[in-house]
Design an enzyme around this catalytic site. Sequence first.
Site, PDB file in Angstrom:
ATOM      1  N   TYR A 183      40.238  34.014  -0.007  1.00 49.44           N
ATOM      2  CA  TYR A 183      40.597  35.375  -0.421  1.00 49.44           C
ATOM      3  C   TYR A 183      39.659  36.408   0.195  1.00 49.44           C
ATOM      4  O   TYR A 183      38.449  36.171   0.267  1.00 49.44           O
ATOM      5  CB  TYR A 183      40.512  35.482  -1.945  1.00 49.44           C
ATOM      6  CG  TYR A 183      40.913  36.839  -2.449  1.00 49.44           C
ATOM      7  CD1 TYR A 183      42.248  37.148  -2.624  1.00 49.44           C
ATOM      8  CD2 TYR A 183      39.966  37.817  -2.707  1.00 49.44           C
ATOM      9  CE1 TYR A 183      42.632  38.399  -3.065  1.00 49.44           C
ATOM     10  CE2 TYR A 183      40.338  39.075  -3.148  1.00 49.44           C
ATOM     11  CZ  TYR A 183      41.667  39.366  -3.330  1.00 49.44           C
ATOM     12  OH  TYR A 183      42.053  40.602  -3.762  1.00 49.44           O
ATOM     13  N   TRP A 199      39.290  40.770   2.011  1.00 43.13           N
ATOM     14  CA  TRP A 199      39.836  41.997   2.591  1.00 43.13           C
ATOM     15  C   TRP A 199      39.580  42.135   4.089  1.00 43.13           C
ATOM     16  O   TRP A 199      40.000  43.106   4.690  1.00 43.13           O
ATOM     17  CB  TRP A 199      39.268  43.207   1.843  1.00 43.13           C
ATOM     18  CG  TRP A 199      40.193  43.650   0.763  1.00 43.13           C
ATOM     19  CD1 TRP A 199      40.471  42.982  -0.397  1.00 43.13           C
ATOM     20  CD2 TRP A 199      40.986  44.840   0.745  1.00 43.13           C
ATOM     21  NE1 TRP A 199      41.385  43.700  -1.134  1.00 43.13           N
ATOM     22  CE2 TRP A 199      41.712  44.844  -0.464  1.00 43.13           C
ATOM     23  CE3 TRP A 199      41.145  45.913   1.619  1.00 43.13           C
ATOM     24  CZ2 TRP A 199      42.593  45.872  -0.811  1.00 43.13           C
ATOM     25  CZ3 TRP A 199      42.010  46.931   1.269  1.00 43.13           C
ATOM     26  CH2 TRP A 199      42.727  46.907   0.061  1.00 43.13           C
TER      27      TRP A 199
HETATM   28  N1  MGD Z   1      32.829  42.433 -11.099  1.00 41.95           N
HETATM   29  C1  MGD Z   1      33.881  42.655 -10.328  1.00 41.95           C
HETATM   30  N2  MGD Z   1      34.169  41.831  -9.306  1.00 41.95           N
HETATM   31  C2  MGD Z   1      35.223  42.074  -8.516  1.00 41.95           C
HETATM   32  C3  MGD Z   1      36.053  43.197  -8.738  1.00 41.95           C
HETATM   33  C4  MGD Z   1      35.751  44.062  -9.842  1.00 41.95           C
HETATM   34  O1  MGD Z   1      36.449  45.048 -10.109  1.00 41.95           O
HETATM   35  N3  MGD Z   1      34.656  43.762 -10.591  1.00 41.95           N
HETATM   36  N4  MGD Z   1      37.123  43.426  -7.913  1.00 41.95           N
HETATM   37  C5  MGD Z   1      37.729  42.276  -7.277  1.00 41.95           C
HETATM   38  C6  MGD Z   1      38.696  42.690  -6.264  1.00 41.95           C
HETATM   39  S1  MGD Z   1      39.988  43.669  -6.826  1.00 41.95           S
HETATM   40  C7  MGD Z   1      38.650  42.272  -4.987  1.00 41.95           C
HETATM   41  S2  MGD Z   1      39.955  42.659  -3.957  1.00 41.95           S
HETATM   42  C8  MGD Z   1      37.536  41.429  -4.481  1.00 41.95           C
HETATM   43  C9  MGD Z   1      37.116  41.807  -3.063  1.00 41.95           C
HETATM   44  O2  MGD Z   1      36.420  40.795  -2.488  1.00 41.95           O
HETATM   45  P1  MGD Z   1      36.404  40.594  -0.885  1.00 41.95           P
HETATM   46  O3  MGD Z   1      37.716  40.957  -0.324  1.00 41.95           O
HETATM   47  O4  MGD Z   1      35.879  39.231  -0.624  1.00 41.95           O
HETATM   48  O5  MGD Z   1      35.337  41.691  -0.468  1.00 41.95           O
HETATM   49  P2  MGD Z   1      34.951  42.288   0.953  1.00 41.95           P
HETATM   50  O6  MGD Z   1      33.598  42.860   0.775  1.00 41.95           O
HETATM   51  O7  MGD Z   1      36.010  43.216   1.429  1.00 41.95           O
HETATM   52  O8  MGD Z   1      34.847  41.017   1.882  1.00 41.95           O
HETATM   53  C10 MGD Z   1      35.401  40.944   3.147  1.00 41.95           C
HETATM   54  C11 MGD Z   1      34.482  40.165   4.069  1.00 41.95           C
HETATM   55  O9  MGD Z   1      35.167  39.974   5.302  1.00 41.95           O
HETATM   56  C12 MGD Z   1      34.255  40.201   6.377  1.00 41.95           C
HETATM   57  N5  MGD Z   1      35.058  40.588   7.550  1.00 41.95           N
HETATM   58  C13 MGD Z   1      35.486  41.825   7.910  1.00 41.95           C
HETATM   59  N6  MGD Z   1      36.233  41.750   9.023  1.00 41.95           N
HETATM   60  C14 MGD Z   1      36.278  40.443   9.375  1.00 41.95           C
HETATM   61  C15 MGD Z   1      36.892  39.735  10.452  1.00 41.95           C
HETATM   62  O10 MGD Z   1      37.582  40.301  11.296  1.00 41.95           O
HETATM   63  N7  MGD Z   1      36.717  38.370  10.481  1.00 41.95           N
HETATM   64  C16 MGD Z   1      35.976  37.717   9.560  1.00 41.95           C
HETATM   65  N8  MGD Z   1      35.857  36.381   9.687  1.00 41.95           N
HETATM   66  N9  MGD Z   1      35.360  38.374   8.551  1.00 41.95           N
HETATM   67  C17 MGD Z   1      35.529  39.707   8.456  1.00 41.95           C
HETATM   68  C18 MGD Z   1      33.331  41.272   5.874  1.00 41.95           C
HETATM   69  O11 MGD Z   1      32.107  41.231   6.606  1.00 41.95           O
HETATM   70  C19 MGD Z   1      33.188  40.885   4.389  1.00 41.95           C
HETATM   71  O12 MGD Z   1      32.110  40.021   4.182  1.00 41.95           O
HETATM   72  O13 MGD Z   1      36.409  41.583  -5.363  1.00 41.95           O
HETATM   73  C20 MGD Z   1      36.725  41.268  -6.696  1.00 41.95           C
HETATM   74  N10 MGD Z   1      35.495  41.228  -7.476  1.00 41.95           N
HETATM   75  N1  MGD Z   2      36.240  53.138  -1.917  1.00 39.28           N
HETATM   76  C1  MGD Z   2      36.844  52.004  -2.333  1.00 39.28           C
HETATM   77  N2  MGD Z   2      38.185  51.988  -2.528  1.00 39.28           N
HETATM   78  C2  MGD Z   2      38.790  50.851  -2.968  1.00 39.28           C
HETATM   79  C3  MGD Z   2      38.073  49.659  -3.170  1.00 39.28           C
HETATM   80  C4  MGD Z   2      36.661  49.700  -2.968  1.00 39.28           C
HETATM   81  O1  MGD Z   2      35.946  48.704  -3.163  1.00 39.28           O
HETATM   82  N3  MGD Z   2      36.089  50.882  -2.551  1.00 39.28           N
HETATM   83  N4  MGD Z   2      38.739  48.514  -3.560  1.00 39.28           N
HETATM   84  C5  MGD Z   2      40.194  48.451  -3.357  1.00 39.28           C
HETATM   85  C6  MGD Z   2      40.784  47.364  -4.130  1.00 39.28           C
HETATM   86  S1  MGD Z   2      40.773  45.801  -3.483  1.00 39.28           S
HETATM   87  C7  MGD Z   2      41.372  47.552  -5.323  1.00 39.28           C
HETATM   88  S2  MGD Z   2      42.002  46.226  -6.169  1.00 39.28           S
HETATM   89  C8  MGD Z   2      41.479  48.881  -5.908  1.00 39.28           C
HETATM   90  C9  MGD Z   2      40.913  48.862  -7.325  1.00 39.28           C
HETATM   91  O2  MGD Z   2      41.469  49.852  -8.101  1.00 39.28           O
HETATM   92  P1  MGD Z   2      41.120  49.858  -9.668  1.00 39.28           P
HETATM   93  O3  MGD Z   2      41.173  48.479 -10.188  1.00 39.28           O
HETATM   94  O4  MGD Z   2      41.980  50.871 -10.320  1.00 39.28           O
HETATM   95  O5  MGD Z   2      39.594  50.329  -9.601  1.00 39.28           O
HETATM   96  P2  MGD Z   2      38.401  50.167 -10.667  1.00 39.28           P
HETATM   97  O6  MGD Z   2      37.283  50.958 -10.106  1.00 39.28           O
HETATM   98  O7  MGD Z   2      38.162  48.753 -11.026  1.00 39.28           O
HETATM   99  O8  MGD Z   2      38.934  50.881 -11.968  1.00 39.28           O
HETATM  100  C10 MGD Z   2      39.404  52.230 -11.935  1.00 39.28           C
HETATM  101  C11 MGD Z   2      38.775  53.028 -13.055  1.00 39.28           C
HETATM  102  O9  MGD Z   2      39.047  52.365 -14.285  1.00 39.28           O
HETATM  103  C12 MGD Z   2      37.904  52.414 -15.103  1.00 39.28           C
HETATM  104  N5  MGD Z   2      37.967  51.303 -16.058  1.00 39.28           N
HETATM  105  C13 MGD Z   2      37.466  50.068 -15.972  1.00 39.28           C
HETATM  106  N6  MGD Z   2      37.753  49.350 -17.078  1.00 39.28           N
HETATM  107  C14 MGD Z   2      38.463  50.169 -17.875  1.00 39.28           C
HETATM  108  C15 MGD Z   2      39.069  50.021 -19.149  1.00 39.28           C
HETATM  109  O10 MGD Z   2      38.983  48.982 -19.801  1.00 39.28           O
HETATM  110  N7  MGD Z   2      39.751  51.098 -19.651  1.00 39.28           N
HETATM  111  C16 MGD Z   2      39.860  52.276 -18.978  1.00 39.28           C
HETATM  112  N8  MGD Z   2      40.571  53.251 -19.525  1.00 39.28           N
HETATM  113  N9  MGD Z   2      39.268  52.453 -17.790  1.00 39.28           N
HETATM  114  C17 MGD Z   2      38.612  51.398 -17.238  1.00 39.28           C
HETATM  115  C18 MGD Z   2      36.732  52.357 -14.140  1.00 39.28           C
HETATM  116  O11 MGD Z   2      35.587  52.935 -14.729  1.00 39.28           O
HETATM  117  C19 MGD Z   2      37.262  53.158 -12.946  1.00 39.28           C
HETATM  118  O12 MGD Z   2      36.900  54.505 -13.017  1.00 39.28           O
HETATM  119  O13 MGD Z   2      40.736  49.854  -5.185  1.00 39.28           O
HETATM  120  C20 MGD Z   2      40.836  49.747  -3.768  1.00 39.28           C
HETATM  121  N10 MGD Z   2      40.130  50.886  -3.190  1.00 39.28           N
HETATM  122 MO    MO Z   3      41.306  44.289  -4.981  1.00 35.81          MO
END
Ligand code: MGD
Ligand code: MGD
Ligand code: MO
Length: 824
Positions: free
Chosen positions: A154, A156
């Site tokens: 998994y 991004w």
């Molecule tokens: N506590 C907590 N944990 C969370 C979340 C949260 O809300 N709270 N959010 C979750 C969510 S929604 C998501 S989507 C995940 C995100 O988790 P990830 O998608 O694993 O996060 P990224 O930091 O985008 O990791 C992408 C990696 O790919 C590498 N990369 C970039 N380009 C390339 C390429 O071309 N080739 C290769 N081989 N590598 C590349 C980058 O260097 C980076 O290390 O985290 C989750 N974890």
């Molecule tokens: N700049 C930037 N943009 C991103 C990402 C990133 O890492 N950086 N990640 C991307 C990815 S993979 C995803 S999945 C999306 C994530 O999109 P979201 O999941 O919507 O993002 P979060 O920041 O986890 O949560 C959004 C807001 O909800 C609030 N929140 C958290 N828990 C609760 C709750 O229990 N109740 C309420 N009411 N509010 C709550 C947080 O404080 C935050 O302000 O964003 C995408 N866009």
């Molecule tokens: Mo995500």
Amino acid sequence: MKKVNNSRRNFLKSSSLGFAGASMATATTGGITGLLSVTANAAETNSKTVVTAAHWGPLGVVVENGKVVKSGPAIAAPIENELQSVVADQLYSEARVKYPMVRKGYLDGNQDRSLRGHDTWVRISWEQAFDLVAKEMKRVRETYGASGIFAGSYGWYSSGALHAARTLLHRYMNITGGFVGTKGDYSTGAAQVIMPHVLGTIEVYEQQTSWEVILESSDTIVLWGANPLATMRIAWTSTDQKGLEYFKKFKETGKRIICIDPVRSESCEYLGAEWIPINTGTDVPLMLGIAHTLVNENKHDKEFLKNYTTGYDKFEEYLLGKIDNQPKTAEWAEKICGVPAQTIKQLAADFSAKRTMLMGGWGMQRQRHGEQSHWMMVTLASMLGQIGLPGGGFGLSYHYSNGGVPTARGGILGSITANPSTQAGAKTWLDDVSKFSFPLARISDALLNPGKTIQYNGTEVTYPDIKLIYWAGGNPFVHHQDTNTMVKAWQKPETIIVNEVNWTPTARMADIVLPATTSYERNDLTMSGDYSMMNIFPMKQVVEPQFEAKSDYDIFAELAKRAGVEEQFTEGKTEMQWLKGFYETAFNAARANRVLMPKFDDFWNENKPITFNPTDSAKKWVRYAEFREDPLLNPLGTPSGKIEIYSNTIAKMNYDDCKGYPSWMEPEEFAGNVTAEEPLALVTPHPYYRLHSQLAHTSLREKYAVKDREPVLIHKDDAAARGIANGDIVRVFNKRGQVLTGAVVTDGVIKGTVAIHEGAWYDPLDLGQTERPLCKNGCVNVLTRDEGTSKLAQGNSPNTCIVQVEKYTGEVPEVTVFKQPKIA
Ligand SMILES: Nc1nc2c(c(=O)[nH]1)N[C@H]1C(S)=C(S)[C@@H](COP(=O)(O)OP(=O)(O)OC[C@H]3O[C@@H](n4cnc5c(=O)[nH]c(N)nc54)[C@H](O)[C@@H]3O)O[C@H]1N2
Ligand SMILES: Nc1nc2c(c(=O)[nH]1)N[C@H]1C(S)=C(S)[C@@H](COP(=O)(O)OP(=O)(O)OC[C@H]3O[C@@H](n4cnc5c(=O)[nH]c(N)nc54)[C@H](O)[C@@H]3O)O[C@H]1N2
Ligand SMILES: [Mo]
């Protein structure tokens, strides 16, 4: 993985949006701003501007004498997006993996796998690296079969139709005999499983009611746990930057914007919105309190409930306390969610009196019982009766990838696939993959307990016995919950291989690390705006690969060659031939849509984005309008064809943690259930200056780091009670782990809760020497719980967590994770 039901569906949708008879339109190229003027003295400095793109939008990159000196938006952004400014930092970072590397113990045949993460590294040649990986893949395949190889991988990675790390990995795995994959994603793990039962679609990755309609018809928008100003700086393909433009326009109308969030988010500040602070994980009680008020005051829309929903009566029994003797009054809700009963009642009055769009984010479903929040939101919206009306109802993707920006009429690029077309008719390995795959957030559990069976959405899933992990394009040692458990789980497989750009925590935990290029070191293409499909961006190679980095494509092509299946992998095509093919797909689709695109060679040489325009009907599109107009002719994809406030399907699963109707179940850890040892709740939003862990190693860090640590937002009263001042280094800890962070003392977080953004690189002080090493940099997942949302979705639940915070008085260790590891 994701995202967005794009390609076919959006294409069909857009082609059905009424441009029959429309005359041939021409896609426009250009729109480059500012940066091009830098090239005025091109001849003197040997300088050029190359157009490329990333998740964070279209980029103009200035190259002088072969080196990147500057980057910025290739199309002006409505709000500055600093993520676009650090291309040089990414390319020339101290953190890059320069050469193929093997962990010393692994190379020596030392069986002690607890050395992972603190062993020294040995540089090897690409030839040796390919031999090593090919041989090990063959051994594991022959000994254990596909069920022994985990390539869920998994992540991004980077934008691009061709260089999609995870898809390329899957392609290589598929043609060499299959692998263990995963179900779902981290983003919407709970919502995407519950929503099909309720609405018949996954909902979270669907186009939203057009922003043009919102501007015209909505009186109030509610950012319900959504922070678009942060989360729309990026998109899964590349941001079209239009979503934030619309938010800005809505602000300018002076209409009402409400934020319901434990944090006074960047969006709340920027939009000048009303902030309603709420305890994390208590949105269901708040919504129940509003719902109860509606019934009490006879303001719920009985006609809508009768015509468009099923099972409301059963839910109402619960709401009124006929099932559990607890009416879900505003007063009851206040005690749990922290929002005053008076405010709750006022929200009920205001929502029902005015056209209101509830824009739900996803953080509220990344927690225990996360299924309930969106189910309850749909139920509340049904009671308000505005679903399918212009500007009313709910939307679960206004904060993501520019949802609501009208879908353009044009063409959609082709892209590399996990199953080569040459395989058509031949045996595919998909059956094997689905047989072995498990809900992805159960990764540690699966590694630790092969053969264990868990419940999932009415089915049983048995974990395979994983012997080898291959990860490309993700960072599980930052993204997955409960890092200390993961460290143990990660010691189970015999071999771990990672393709990485940087020495991320995940790369450091591997046995073999292959250096990958950034997207600026290869040629590619991408669409923009996952719903709008508005642009095609050329992603031109900006500079030569640094050190010995190779693209994932070249890495897997070579591994496929060693497995005797190179032709299936490459289909005999070069990089540019692939891109040309993907472009043709868009070109032909556009032509069928009566939109003329330039020929590929002209487009590529021109070095400019292509922009498509939306039709009038796309601008006026209202989600669920057809269903509202005629629910019999246009039923939803649910068993009843209606919105299921009560789901028989779910009720029959008999799960104790997900009933047949939306309900409040106390999570194990939240503000209402703290202990003396762990008296504060923790929320983990997504970061403004990063994409998860991406860009953490760039100079953007200076904008947010506190004493070189990840910040923790702490309420001023909670800080004062602990003698903590703004800027102090503090230790945040609980029974699962401990991290160092820098205190940001504020009134912008609800009292009793602290916030640490996800994505800080895990940097353990003394890994291997203690059970719960201190993370020097503040990776929040060291603290979070690793438990499924429920038996229904088994999604991740990091926002269900309690902690303690104290001023750190020990010697402050240096953060070392952004430097090269120990190399022999
Ligand atoms: N506590 C907590 N944990 C969370 C979340 C949260 O809300 N709270 N959010 C979750 C969510 S929604 C998501 S989507 C995940 C995100 O988790 P990830 O998608 O694993 O996060 P990224 O930091 O985008 O990791 C992408 C990696 O790919 C590498 N990369 C970039 N380009 C390339 C390429 O071309 N080739 C290769 N081989 N590598 C590349 C980058 O260097 C980076 O290390 O985290 C989750 N974890
Ligand atoms: N700049 C930037 N943009 C991103 C990402 C990133 O890492 N950086 N990640 C991307 C990815 S993979 C995803 S999945 C999306 C994530 O999109 P979201 O999941 O919507 O993002 P979060 O920041 O986890 O949560 C959004 C807001 O909800 C609030 N929140 C958290 N828990 C609760 C709750 O229990 N109740 C309420 N009411 N509010 C709550 C947080 O404080 C935050 O302000 O964003 C995408 N866009
Ligand atoms: Mo995500």
